[in-house]
Design an enzyme around this catalytic site. Structure first.
Site, mmCIF file in Angstrom:
data_model
loop_
_atom_site.group_PDB
_atom_site.id
_atom_site.type_symbol
_atom_site.label_atom_id
_atom_site.label_comp_id
_atom_site.label_asym_id
_atom_site.label_seq_id
_atom_site.Cartn_x
_atom_site.Cartn_y
_atom_site.Cartn_z
ATOM 1 N N HIS A 17 54.724 -9.443 5.017
ATOM 2 C CA HIS A 17 54.889 -10.231 6.243
ATOM 3 C C HIS A 17 55.185 -11.692 5.906
ATOM 4 C CE1 HIS A 17 51.882 -7.258 8.227
ATOM 5 N NE2 HIS A 17 53.090 -6.961 8.688
ATOM 6 N N LYS A 41 45.217 0.340 20.985
ATOM 7 C CA LYS A 41 44.958 0.402 19.545
ATOM 8 C C LYS A 41 43.584 -0.158 19.208
ATOM 9 C CE LYS A 41 49.579 -0.010 17.517
ATOM 10 N NZ LYS A 41 50.397 -0.837 16.615
ATOM 11 N N ARG A 91 61.431 -2.168 5.696
ATOM 12 C CA ARG A 91 61.105 -1.624 4.379
ATOM 13 C C ARG A 91 62.055 -0.509 3.978
ATOM 14 N NH1 ARG A 91 55.061 -0.590 6.114
ATOM 15 N NH2 ARG A 91 56.330 0.047 7.865
ATOM 16 N N SER A 128 50.165 -2.625 6.667
ATOM 17 C CA SER A 128 48.811 -3.028 7.054
ATOM 18 C C SER A 128 47.864 -1.836 7.054
ATOM 19 C CB SER A 128 48.833 -3.691 8.432
ATOM 20 O OG SER A 128 49.557 -4.902 8.384
#
Length: 157
Positions: A17, A41, A91, A128
């Protein structure tokens, strides 16, 4: 002024990040790191904790500010702050497949464009979720997270 938003939950922030935020800061006059919170979440860190860790990490980057995104659409947040672009790190192909429909919708809703930055090869395997899992099982994640995040993961401030 060209302003970009780097959105994410950043739970936790990792060096992938940070690398994208730093590159965005080289491309735009102002970068707003927008910290999101999805009520559906479960987060390891509160929004305030995430903001504090991000601020501690990016404080040396000129033109970078950190703000809570609040409820609602990213496109609307961008409109409210006058952002010209959304910056997202990718990614690999799976990230692009996930991000492309959202980019199209954001552009449709407010005209804001999404700029994709390919991840540095050192971080293409870092997420993460993986950081939390590895750390939770006793693994060493120090290589992949800023010092402020490592302190937070270890229970410090």
């Amino acid at each position: 002024m060209r302003r970009a938003v780097c959105p994410g939950s950043f739970d936790p922030l990792h060096k992938g990040h940070v690398e994208v935020i730093a590159r965005a800061a080289n491309l735009f006059e102002e970068v707003v790191v927008a910290v999101s919170a999805n009520p559906a979440k479960t987060y390891r860190f509160s929004v305030d904790e995430r903001i504090a860790m991000i601020e501690a990490t990016v404080s040396s980057l000129a033109g970078v500010a950190v703000r809570p995104m609040g409820p609602g659409l990213l496109a609307e947040f961008c409109r409210q702050i006058g952002a010209d672009a959304i910056v997202k790190g990718l990614r690999g192909g799976a990230d692009l497949e996930f991000e492309a429909p959202m980019a199209a919708m954001n552009r449709h809703l407010t005209g804001v464009e999404t700029v994709y930055l390919p991840a540095d090869a050192r971080y293409t395997h870092v997420s993460s979720s993986l950081i939390k899992e590895v750390h939770g099982l006793g693994g060493d994640v120090a290589e992949f997270v800023p010092a402020a995040v490592l302190r937070g993961l270890d229970g410090g401030a």
